[in-house]
Design an enzyme around this catalytic site. Structure first.
Site, short mmCIF file in Angstrom:
data_model
loop_
_atom_site.label_atom_id
_atom_site.label_comp_id
_atom_site.label_asym_id
_atom_site.label_seq_id
_atom_site.Cartn_x
_atom_site.Cartn_y
_atom_site.Cartn_z
N ARG A 177 -47.30 -49.74 87.08
CA ARG A 177 -47.74 -49.89 85.82
C ARG A 177 -48.81 -49.18 85.49
O ARG A 177 -49.97 -48.95 86.08
CB ARG A 177 -48.53 -51.28 85.74
CG ARG A 177 -48.77 -51.85 84.30
CD ARG A 177 -49.50 -53.03 84.19
NE ARG A 177 -51.09 -52.90 84.39
CZ ARG A 177 -51.50 -53.53 85.03
NH1 ARG A 177 -51.48 -54.74 85.53
NH2 ARG A 177 -52.94 -53.33 84.90
N HIS A 189 -52.73 -53.69 81.76
CA HIS A 189 -51.96 -54.98 81.80
C HIS A 189 -51.45 -55.13 80.27
O HIS A 189 -50.31 -55.26 80.01
CB HIS A 189 -52.45 -56.17 82.34
CG HIS A 189 -51.78 -57.31 81.91
ND1 HIS A 189 -50.54 -57.39 82.80
CD2 HIS A 189 -51.77 -58.47 81.40
CE1 HIS A 189 -49.91 -58.81 82.08
NE2 HIS A 189 -50.73 -59.51 81.63
N TYR A 248 -60.31 -52.94 87.93
CA TYR A 248 -60.04 -53.23 89.22
C TYR A 248 -59.17 -52.52 90.08
O TYR A 248 -58.59 -52.65 91.00
CB TYR A 248 -59.39 -54.64 89.00
CG TYR A 248 -58.09 -54.77 88.03
CD1 TYR A 248 -56.93 -54.22 88.05
CD2 TYR A 248 -58.34 -55.31 86.55
CE1 TYR A 248 -55.97 -54.12 87.22
CE2 TYR A 248 -57.61 -55.22 85.68
CZ TYR A 248 -56.23 -54.64 86.00
OH TYR A 248 -55.30 -54.81 84.88
C1 LIG Z 1 -47.56 -69.50 83.73
C2 LIG Z 1 -48.59 -68.47 83.49
N1 LIG Z 1 -49.52 -68.09 84.21
C3 LIG Z 1 -50.36 -67.13 83.68
C4 LIG Z 1 -50.03 -66.16 82.60
C5 LIG Z 1 -50.96 -65.10 82.35
N2 LIG Z 1 -50.47 -63.77 82.68
C6 LIG Z 1 -49.87 -63.17 81.92
S1 LIG Z 1 -49.05 -61.58 82.49
C7 LIG Z 1 -49.72 -62.10 84.23
C8 LIG Z 1 -49.45 -61.21 85.16
C9 LIG Z 1 -48.13 -61.08 85.41
O1 LIG Z 1 -47.85 -60.20 86.66
P1 LIG Z 1 -46.32 -59.59 86.84
O2 LIG Z 1 -45.56 -60.70 87.07
O3 LIG Z 1 -46.55 -58.64 88.00
O4 LIG Z 1 -45.76 -58.88 85.50
P2 LIG Z 1 -46.50 -57.42 85.07
O5 LIG Z 1 -47.38 -57.83 83.94
O6 LIG Z 1 -46.96 -56.58 86.15
O7 LIG Z 1 -45.28 -56.87 84.64
C10 LIG Z 1 -50.45 -63.29 83.95
C11 LIG Z 1 -51.26 -64.08 85.14
C12 LIG Z 1 -48.67 -66.54 82.19
N3 LIG Z 1 -48.20 -65.67 80.97
N4 LIG Z 1 -47.98 -67.48 82.44
#
Ligand SMILES: Cc1ncc(C[n+]2csc(CCOP(=O)(O)OP(=O)(O)O)c2C)c(N)n1
Ligand SMILES: Cc1ncc(C[n+]2csc(CCOP(=O)(O)OP(=O)(O)O)c2C)c(N)n1
Ligand SMILES: [Mg+2]
Ligand SMILES: [Mg+2]
Lengths: 366, 324, 324, 366
Positions: free
Chosen positions: D261, D265, D274
């Site tokens: 990425r 985020h 971080y």
């Molecule tokens: C059930 C849930 N918990 C927490 C969140 C908050 N949240 C949004 S994105 C994220 C991280 C996701 O990481 P990843 O699966 O690696 O996807 P990326 O964003 O790296 O594409 C979090 C914790 C959420 N959207 N849904």
């Protein structure tokens, strides 16, 4: 194309169904307890007591003196073997079928009967204060074990947690979440999968496409191993090794014990609706009690007379437990109010008063 | 025309709809060969095959999530959750997807799903087998919550639920699964959703209830009649959305309201009914509203469960209190 | 004495309690190095290390379940769920274990856990980031639900929540996380749970509300004062169990009740408050109760979110309606 | 001790970061599309458009014209490669970052902007009617894909479903439940794990102890494979193979694409809190656009002039999309009521009336 990772799952079994060491096993290489008559007899005797108590509990249910009850028959080696591998200061997070482990650890028959007789007081174990209570929502207990293990780790205590889970239970995401966090945090926890091939009417092949349940640990990056769950020597040894690893900071293990549920799922179930008599017969052919008894007899540690005498002893113990159960009165209506909060809200106390009044005036009830 | 129990009526409704709509299918734990833990889906797999009656692995969230995906493709899944105490792993899919897919896509994708689950206690079940947490679900916009109180209503309301283009949580009162037999014509006739059913007319006090508590409430009404008090008994039937009009009309006539439900009182559905009347029927009320409910405790295990649930005596006392 | 925002007060309370009670620890997604998505746990990992401030993998059910296990061993976990819309995977552990462990074991094992989560919308967040589903949790016996409405109350109530020997769901109104600064003495003084806080006294109408809606309600009270109407504003603070006495006393004086909350109306906590008054304060009511709430729809995305939540105008109109 | 099961995870990569075939790759053995200029250019052009649109979206957010937005930079090969492997009649269940796949499949820029601008109407895709909408609750979409795949199977349609999931997402039990049921029912679904090494501030090593995410499939008894997610040729080929298997009734596959990425985020995040600048630099060194462009240039299919001209073209397309977005008015207040039920309850209609009245009297609002 290159190989990014490789894994394998080992299977451990020492005794054949007739209680003889498998040809490839060198008994001299096995741990000390396999040569310690006192330990061997202690394990077998507990298995016998558990089977006898289990039978009694079913009878109590059939005669209307106990609620729905989940029989343990067939699981004695898996349960008692695990108990024998644990230390007293470890904790277990059981499901609902683990009386073998619980009784070894000190859970009293009256407690078991009170719980399945419909009284939460059964969970207030007098002897195993730290063990988790029976757990009905499938797989949830795996996280409690992981949480307890995290507490041990944070406090630098040389203790482990062991979570039971059934083959059906491995399909709940919770199980995987517990393995995954345990892997990352290297928690001293064992995920002990008791694969008895059925989840109520669902056979293993409809539960998962995985060839083994031990391999589920691979998803979490933690080791998995399969053991013959009807061979109490193998069960105990595999778990002792996993527990030693955990205790030494090497993290969690998934241990899959292969066994068979000889009875109905619970006394409310009728397993003949969904599985064949011949399959059940096969289950009886490899069941764990016979194997351990034969092993002890081969070693001249046990004979028919001892068996008869000991069963007599068991019956007396069970009678005692059952009588204690019969002597427990219905809990007072206040029991449902008094353990909910350390600081109960006023409104709850008002409701408690109302309930007390009503239960005093019982004759008015419809 | 056969005399059937409530649970048999459930099976009949499944059978009718599966026979007439190829998009309807059934899934859940033990619903196939075993016919469900209460036998509500008995015989369906034999008749419709295992592509339309699917024994799933053990995971409630998975069941609910599969339903969303299938429904988005136009199928009409009817899923069983074995007991209401085991529905929580499915909450995320129900709240965040099943009830939102239509709204989220402005109608492009929809979710015609029925989730059936046993409701309430009273049959000496083990822990977690006696829950009645409908109020949590009634708070979810986009969800209908339905609970029949007789074999005929079970048949007609389940057909309506399956035909509804939006998700329905269908609660089956275990305590009356086999309580009584009733003539049910297996003719595919649905009953209307979103309306109450007046089970007994009366003039002195309105009793609003649903599910197994209708039985206690009707018994209480009989006892009250013996005491010279005329109670109207309304079966809510669709717990959400509430048919406020029927209740308000009744209270306008009787001036008194007693709400009976098995669930805990605090923020139970009884609260909503009371609130509706306090907003829209306040001037009709001649006495404080009374709620006769489960206590705000965890449903106790078998030995105390009858001290937990509303009894005929508690209902009678509450009605009398509104009249004194 | 520093002037701090609500979210800074949350950090201070964590810091105080972790400094004074070695059993308190923090866990959740991104709570460590990142200090939480709203920075509520900022600096704690640096100070207390990663054994006491634990960045967990992404799984809410797992977080809640770990809390149960740790609490059973006597630790006091304070867990963060990133948004209330993501709490559903944790429901099973909250309903079936966290709130039941004490009762189930007759007090042998207990669950002193705090789950903190943002509450409500109004800050143009993406989907699922604006939920306020407290009513679902208030229906759970054994759980306390608490929601502060100022920095001082955030500090005092969070300390109380952590010290409570039973589980507390602690809701943090995002809309006022940084709305205003207030002097907060960082002295470890907790504020009482289970009681309402009267934010403004009045004689004509009682407004009961909590969280971010206290701000709108106080503004409405000011507007009403300009119009010659004296509104009393009560901050529920502990949403469950409800301090019924304070509300009933107030209604006994004002004769009128308006309930304001952001959540959907149907079986919202407003219903319970209305029901309590309809049961125990009916004869004090001089006008129908009014609920000013979110609609029974899904919280819309940003472009409509302000049409969804109660506004000052809606509150003013409701109070006026009770007076006409 | 015997071996009960064995597994391995393969890794696939064709191009090095400079756009040359790896020494061990024999291009002649690669699929047809790797030699088809039209296909190669189509893929690259979409990657460029996606990157340009992504940059624009971030700018719109920075200038207050868009809500929180999750940038896709770095994911172009993973996203466009997947899109190119899918058939139009397949369905995708995206998370929130998959604009590359969506744009290829026909989702319009105005739809993307409307959604992230705070209007559900953005999810009412005009061209991809069957695709699932953006999914915010992590991992839940994997079950929707499995459910759609079950529908395809029941109806005997030769269609597949593809679920996206992030590295963080793989920790939710839902993901595992979806894999497990897909394995048992042999569903035509691909679990496409886009491993960009971060879940907000959580690095992969704090997310799981598993060495690869592809191996998570082993828990469900389904095959897993790892691919260089910055190599669009490898991505497309691996997915084509997995989809072909699924379409032929051979069941699900887990495909893990390794990428990075490059941005925060979301626009609400500050990744510099971080992760180190040097790590991000390393990410840029292997990012996918440069690699594909170099590959095309080595083949003399692309040059600087074409790049400049095409970027111009992109800007015009984007301007058009943005203008369309700016032209969409605030949805009417009725929009929140009108799509909730086919048969709306009376009470909701009453609330709708109230809301309409209030929005008419807007000036009264506080
Ligand atoms: C059930 C849930 N918990 C927490 C969140 C908050 N949240 C949004 S994105 C994220 C991280 C996701 O990481 P990843 O699966 O690696 O996807 P990326 O964003 O790296 O594409 C979090 C914790 C959420 N959207 N849904
Ligand atoms: C979450 C949840 N869903 C459903 C049930 C109902 N139920 C009780 S036991 C059981 C089967 C469990 O099978 P398995 O895990 O193999 O354990 P076993 O009973 O074979 O020991 C089911 C479905 C439950 N207790 N919890
Ligand atoms: Mg089993
Ligand atoms: Mg990621």
């Amino acid at each position: 194309m290159s190989t990014a990772a490789q894994f394998d799952i080992q299977y451990r079994q020492y005794l054949d169904p007739e209680g003889r060491f498998l040809p490839e096993v060198d008994p001299a290489t096995l741990p000390e307890f396999t040569r310690d008559p006192a330990e061997l007899l202690k394990m077998y005797r507990m298995m016998v007591l558990v089977r006898a108590f289990d039978t009694k509990a079913i009878n109590l249910q059939r005669t209307g003196k106990l609620g729905t009850y989940p029989p343990a028959a067939g699981h004695e080696a898996a349960q008692v073997g695990a108990a024998a591998a644990l230390h007293a200061e470890d904790v277990i997070a059981p499901v609902y079928r683990e009386i073998g482990t619980q009784m070894w650890r000190g859970v009293r028959m009256v407690e078991i009967l009170r719980y399945w007789g419909g009284d939460e007081a059964g969970n207030d174990f007098v002897n195993t204060r730290h063990d988790f209570p029976w757990c009905v929502p499938i797989a949830t207990q795996t996280l409690h074990a992981a949480g307890a293990a995290l507490a041990f780790k944070i406090r630098n205590q040389p203790r482990c947690a062991l979570a039971y889970i059934g083959d059906g239970g491995t399909s709940e995401g919770t199980f995987y979440e517990a393995m995954n966090v345990a892997g990352v945090l290297k928690l001293p926890v064992i995920f002990y999968v008791v694969n008895n091939r059925w989840a109520i009417s669902t056979p293993l092949c409809q539960q998962t496409a995985a060839q083994t349940l031990a391999q589920k640990g691979i998803a979490a990056g933690i080791p998995g191993i399969q053991v013959d769950g009807n061979d109490i020597l193998a069960v105990r040894h595999v778990l002792e090794q996993a527990l030693a690893r955990a205790r030494h900071g090497e993290g969690p293990t998934v241990v899959e014990a292969l066994t068979y549920r000889l009875s109905d799922h619970t006394t409310a179930d009728d397993a003949s609706r969904y599985r064949s008599a011949s399959e059940v017969e096969q289950g009886w052919a490899v069941e764990p009690m016979k194997r351990m008894r034969a092993f002890l007899q081969h070693l001249n540690l046990w004979d028919e007379a001892q068996e008869v005498a000991y069963r007599q002893e068991c019956n007396l113990l069970i009678e005692e437990g059952v009588n204690e159960y019969f002597a427990t009165t219905k809990p007072p209506v206040t029991a449902m109010f008094d353990h909910l909060y350390a600081n109960p809200p006023k409104r709850l106390l008002d409701q408690r008063d109302e309930a007390v009044q009503l239960s005093g005036a019982k004759s008015l009830h419809g | 025309m056969a005399k059937v129990t409530l649970v048999e009526a459930i099976t009949l409704a499944h059978n009718w709809e599966m026979s007439h709509d190829p998009d309807v299918l059934v899934l859940g734990q033990d619903v196939g060969r075993n016919g469900g833990v209460f036998r509500a889906t008995q015989g369906l797999q034999e008749k419709f095959g295992n592509q339309r009656v699917i024994d799933t692995p053990l995971a409630e969230g998975m069941i609910a999530g599969l339903c969303v995906g299938m429904a988005a493709q136009g199928l009409k899944p009817v899923a069983e959750i074995q007991f209401m105490g085991f529905i929580y792993p499915a909450m995320d899919q129900i709240v965040n997807h099943m009830t939102r897919l239509r709204n989220r896509t402005r109608g492009r994708l929809t979710c015609p799903v029925v989730i059936r689950t046993p409701h309430g206690g009273g049959i000496h079940s083990p822990e977690h087998h006696s829950e009645s947490v409908e109020s949590m679900f009634c708070h979810i916009p986009g969800l209908r919550v339905v609970c029949p109180s007789s074999p005929a209503r079970a048949y007609g309301l389940l057909l309506a639920a399956i035909r509804e283009p939006d998700p329905v949580l269908f609660l089956e009162p275990v305590r009356i699964y086999r309580y009584a037999r009733q003539e049910v014509e297996d003719n595919g006739q649905a009953l209307p959703l979103d309306v109450c059913y007046v089970l007994r007319e009366g003039t002195d006090c309105t009793i609003v209830t649903w599910g197994a508590m209708t039985v206690e409430s009707l018994k209480a009404a009989e006892e009250l009649a013996r005491q010279g008090i005329s109670a109207e008994v309304i079966d809510l039937a669709t717990i959400s959305p509430i048919d406020a009009e029927t209740i308000l009309d009744s209270v306008a006539r009787t001036g008194r309201l007693v709400i009976v439900h098995e669930a805990a009182r605090n923020v139970g559905v009884g609260a909503e009914i009371a609130a509706i009347v306090a907003e829209h029927g306040l001037y009709d009320l001649e006495a404080p509203i009374q709620r006769v409910t489960g206590y705000d405790t965890i449903v106790p295990l078998a030995r105390l469960e009858h001290d937990y649930a509303p009894s005929v005596a508690r209902i009678v006392a509450a009605v009398r209190a509104t009249l004194s």
